[in-house]
Design a protein around this motif. Structure first.
Motif, PDB file in Angstrom:
ATOM      1  N   ALA A 255      51.500  32.438  28.915  1.00  0.00           N
ATOM      2  CA  ALA A 255      52.872  31.926  28.831  1.00  0.00           C
ATOM      3  C   ALA A 255      53.026  30.664  29.673  1.00  0.00           C
ATOM      4  N   HIS A 256      52.431  30.657  30.857  1.00  0.00           N
ATOM      5  CA  HIS A 256      52.522  29.485  31.732  1.00  0.00           C
ATOM      6  C   HIS A 256      51.848  28.268  31.102  1.00  0.00           C
ATOM      7  N   LEU A 257      50.746  28.508  30.422  1.00  0.00           N
ATOM      8  CA  LEU A 257      50.033  27.402  29.788  1.00  0.00           C
ATOM      9  C   LEU A 257      50.721  26.933  28.505  1.00  0.00           C
ATOM     10  N   GLY A 258      51.800  27.630  28.115  1.00  0.00           N
ATOM     11  CA  GLY A 258      52.517  27.250  26.908  1.00  0.00           C
ATOM     12  C   GLY A 258      51.775  27.600  25.646  1.00  0.00           C
ATOM     13  N   ALA A 259      50.896  28.610  25.736  1.00  0.00           N
ATOM     14  CA  ALA A 259      50.099  29.005  24.572  1.00  0.00           C
ATOM     15  C   ALA A 259      50.043  30.524  24.492  1.00  0.00           C
ATOM     16  N   PRO A 260      51.168  31.163  24.161  1.00  0.00           N
ATOM     17  CA  PRO A 260      51.200  32.633  24.116  1.00  0.00           C
ATOM     18  C   PRO A 260      50.128  33.229  23.211  1.00  0.00           C
ATOM     19  N   ALA A 261      49.708  32.488  22.193  1.00  0.00           N
ATOM     20  CA  ALA A 261      48.712  33.021  21.265  1.00  0.00           C
ATOM     21  C   ALA A 261      47.354  33.210  21.928  1.00  0.00           C
ATOM     22  N   THR A 262      47.153  32.587  23.095  1.00  0.00           N
ATOM     23  CA  THR A 262      45.857  32.714  23.768  1.00  0.00           C
ATOM     24  C   THR A 262      45.778  33.964  24.643  1.00  0.00           C
ATOM     25  N   GLU A 263      46.859  34.732  24.725  1.00  0.00           N
ATOM     26  CA  GLU A 263      46.833  35.920  25.570  1.00  0.00           C
ATOM     27  C   GLU A 263      45.685  36.856  25.202  1.00  0.00           C
ATOM     28  N   GLN A 264      45.538  37.140  23.904  1.00  0.00           N
ATOM     29  CA  GLN A 264      44.484  38.052  23.472  1.00  0.00           C
ATOM     30  C   GLN A 264      43.099  37.470  23.735  1.00  0.00           C
ATOM     31  N   THR A 265      42.982  36.162  23.593  1.00  0.00           N
ATOM     32  CA  THR A 265      41.695  35.515  23.855  1.00  0.00           C
ATOM     33  C   THR A 265      41.316  35.626  25.324  1.00  0.00           C
ATOM     34  N   LEU A 266      42.294  35.393  26.202  1.00  0.00           N
ATOM     35  CA  LEU A 266      42.033  35.494  27.636  1.00  0.00           C
ATOM     36  C   LEU A 266      41.738  36.935  28.040  1.00  0.00           C
ATOM     37  N   HIS A 267      42.489  37.863  27.439  1.00  0.00           N
ATOM     38  CA  HIS A 267      42.237  39.275  27.724  1.00  0.00           C
ATOM     39  C   HIS A 267      40.817  39.661  27.326  1.00  0.00           C
ATOM     40  N   HIS A 268      40.395  39.221  26.157  1.00  0.00           N
ATOM     41  CA  HIS A 268      39.037  39.523  25.692  1.00  0.00           C
ATOM     42  C   HIS A 268      37.999  38.886  26.609  1.00  0.00           C
ATOM     43  N   PHE A 269      38.263  37.667  27.059  1.00  0.00           N
ATOM     44  CA  PHE A 269      37.322  36.955  27.929  1.00  0.00           C
ATOM     45  C   PHE A 269      37.072  37.732  29.220  1.00  0.00           C
ATOM     46  N   ILE A 270      38.107  38.400  29.730  1.00  0.00           N
ATOM     47  CA  ILE A 270      37.970  39.152  30.975  1.00  0.00           C
ATOM     48  C   ILE A 270      37.506  40.587  30.718  1.00  0.00           C
ATOM     49  N   ALA A 271      38.137  41.271  29.800  1.00  0.00           N
ATOM     50  CA  ALA A 271      37.896  42.711  29.654  1.00  0.00           C
ATOM     51  C   ALA A 271      36.720  43.054  28.756  1.00  0.00           C
ATOM     52  N   ASP A 272      36.493  42.282  27.710  1.00  0.00           N
ATOM     53  CA  ASP A 272      35.548  42.718  26.678  1.00  0.00           C
ATOM     54  C   ASP A 272      34.374  41.790  26.446  1.00  0.00           C
ATOM     55  N   SER A 273      34.372  40.631  27.068  1.00  0.00           N
ATOM     56  CA  SER A 273      33.274  39.707  26.849  1.00  0.00           C
ATOM     57  C   SER A 273      32.003  40.232  27.515  1.00  0.00           C
ATOM     58  N   THR A 274      30.906  39.549  27.295  1.00  0.00           N
ATOM     59  CA  THR A 274      29.617  40.045  27.791  1.00  0.00           C
ATOM     60  C   THR A 274      29.087  39.266  28.995  1.00  0.00           C
ATOM     61  N   TRP A 275      29.845  38.280  29.488  1.00  0.00           N
ATOM     62  CA  TRP A 275      29.287  37.465  30.576  1.00  0.00           C
ATOM     63  C   TRP A 275      29.162  38.262  31.866  1.00  0.00           C
ATOM     64  N   ASN A 276      28.086  37.962  32.570  1.00  0.00           N
ATOM     65  CA  ASN A 276      27.730  38.653  33.803  1.00  0.00           C
ATOM     66  C   ASN A 276      28.375  37.939  34.995  1.00  0.00           C
ATOM     67  N   TRP A 277      29.097  38.677  35.798  1.00  0.00           N
ATOM     68  CA  TRP A 277      29.796  38.073  36.937  1.00  0.00           C
ATOM     69  C   TRP A 277      28.869  37.798  38.118  1.00  0.00           C
ATOM     70  N   GLN A 278      27.710  38.433  38.195  1.00  0.00           N
ATOM     71  CA  GLN A 278      26.859  38.272  39.367  1.00  0.00           C
ATOM     72  C   GLN A 278      26.361  36.834  39.561  1.00  0.00           C
ATOM     73  N   PRO A 279      25.892  36.130  38.519  1.00  0.00           N
ATOM     74  CA  PRO A 279      25.487  34.729  38.734  1.00  0.00           C
ATOM     75  C   PRO A 279      26.630  33.852  39.229  1.00  0.00           C
ATOM     76  N   LEU A 280      27.863  34.123  38.786  1.00  0.00           N
ATOM     77  CA  LEU A 280      28.994  33.329  39.246  1.00  0.00           C
ATOM     78  C   LEU A 280      29.256  33.580  40.729  1.00  0.00           C
ATOM     79  N   ARG A 281      29.117  34.838  41.163  1.00  0.00           N
ATOM     80  CA  ARG A 281      29.336  35.137  42.578  1.00  0.00           C
ATOM     81  C   ARG A 281      28.268  34.480  43.450  1.00  0.00           C
ATOM     82  N   ALA A 282      27.034  34.511  42.984  1.00  0.00           N
ATOM     83  CA  ALA A 282      25.966  33.854  43.735  1.00  0.00           C
ATOM     84  C   ALA A 282      26.198  32.351  43.811  1.00  0.00           C
ATOM     85  N   ALA A 283      26.654  31.763  42.712  1.00  0.00           N
ATOM     86  CA  ALA A 283      26.933  30.328  42.691  1.00  0.00           C
ATOM     87  C   ALA A 283      28.096  29.985  43.606  1.00  0.00           C
TER      88      ALA A 283
END
Length: 393
Positions: A47-75
């Motif tokens: 909503a803040h970004l002015g793109a309510p349609a991206t809510e599901q995309t952002l939710h999927h990126f956090i909850a259901d995507s496959t990216w590994n958080w460990q390399p990001l923490r190390a970086a």
């Protein structure tokens, strides 16, 4: 907020993502954490970004995507090591109130450090701390028995098979050991173990070669390692009693609370050699550090350390980094969403925490660590829970 800081951080963190759309979503979510007012949920960010349609995309990126958080923490950890003079890793407990019971790790019971009955999640973060700033770089969620042994709960939240039930003190030590195994250089680790688990922590951290300062309760029983200590006649004795017996060797130690302001402070400190009374075989050399803010009263803080070659001054000043972390969490961490994840999954929680940690680091690297309150309310003693109306379902 410096846009150059954010761009550099995004380039550092998201370079491991193989797809352009993942890199874009990562930057979008990070910027949303930095700029969205109120709770940092996928809905509010969209909503803040002015793109309510991206809510599901952002939710999927956090909850259901496959990216590994460990390399990001190390970086993130490596980035902070390059940008600031890290002096220690501070393991800090974070309590996350929840009104519902579906978020992973939620439990209800009496929590000693809050001194009250509490419903919610308990987590421990590893914070890289310097005199000027601090930021979390790794996280571990306390999993009560039911989230490990109830197959329905476990499957629903996606808890990995290797995750087991832990007591809070075990979780605090485990997250420090994980960080030490995955990335370095190793810094002294500060952990509050006033609720117990001291002997096990000493054994595990010493075996891993991790230098440590463990805050202990005055009732923790220790044995003296130097029979010539003033007033000492044997042991084991409560740690507070040992320090009272040797208070004649106290020395003034100046220190500065950089999170509160430039005014210096002075405490009395004593450092005495001790041993764990239940140890057997080869045991690490240990010292007991006591601090007195009022010379007429019992010690205000007690720490057990394996860094026996350090003097009381450098050790005491290291312990003050807990104040830096508490102040930065209250002033910045709350605003960048460290307690705002509303999803239910184990992996979603870790992904959100990783990006919320990066948002916190961005603020600090842009100068958000300067100034602050008096510091007295951030003494590292006990964390107060947020009001119930801020808890998520």
């Amino acid at each position: 907020m410096s846009d150059d800081t954010v761009l550099e951080l995004c380039a550092t963190l998201f370079s491991s993502f193989p797809r352009k759309d993942q890199r874009q979503r990562g930057e979008q979510y990070l910027r949303g954490l930095l700029t969205t007012e109120g709770r940092k949920t996928a809905r509010n960010i969209a909503a803040h970004l002015g793109a309510p349609a991206t809510e599901q995309t952002l939710h999927h990126f956090i909850a259901d995507s496959t990216w590994n958080w460990q390399p990001l923490r190390a970086a993130l950890a490596a980035h902070l090591e390059r940008k600031t003079a890290v002096h220690a890793w501070v393991v800090r407990r974070m309590s996350i109130p929840k009104t519902g019971e579906h978020s992973v790790g939620v439990d209800r019971g009496f929590v000693p450090h809050l001194r009250q009955t509490f419903r919610g999640q308990q987590a421990f973060g590893v914070w890289l701390a310097s005199r000027e700033m601090s930021a979390p770089v790794d996280w571990r969620l306390v999993l009560p028995d039911q989230w490990v042994h109830d197959r329905r709960l476990r499957d629903r939240a996606g808890v990995p098979e290797e995750a087991g039930a832990e007591r809070p003190e075990e979780c605090a030590v485990a997250v420090a050991l994980e960080a030490a195994r995955r990335w370095g250089p190793r810094r002294p680790v500060l952990i509050d173990l006033r609720d117990g688990g001291v002997s096990a922590a000493v054994t595990l951290l010493s075996a891993a070669g991790v230098p440590f300062l463990l805050r202990i309760s005055g009732t923790q029983r220790l044995s003296g390692a130097d029979r010539a200590m003033p007033g000492f006649r044997g042991g084991p004795l409560p740690a507070q009693r040992i320090l009272q017996l040797v208070k004649g060797v106290r020395r003034p130690v100046p220190w500065q609370d950089t999170a509160a302001g430039p005014a210096p402070s002075t405490s009395l400190a004593a450092l005495v050699p001790v041993a764990l009374p239940d140890s057997s075989g080869a045991t690490p050399e240990l010292s007991l550090l006591g601090e007195w803010t009022d010379p007429s009263r019992p010690p205000s803080a007690l720490w057990l350390t394996g860094m026996t070659r350090q003097g009381p001054g450098p050790l005491l000043r290291l312990t003050k980094l807990t104040r830096r972390v508490d102040a930065d969490f209250a002033r910045v961490g709350e605003e960048t969403g460290l307690r705002d994840y509303v999803g239910r999954s184990f992996r979603g929680w870790h992904r959100h925490m990783t990006l919320a940690s990066a948002a916190h680091a961005a603020v600090m690297l842009s100068g958000g660590g300067s100034g602050g309150g008096s510091g007295d309310e951030y003494d590292g003693d006990y964390e107060r829970g947020r009001p119930a109306e801020l808890a998520s379902a």
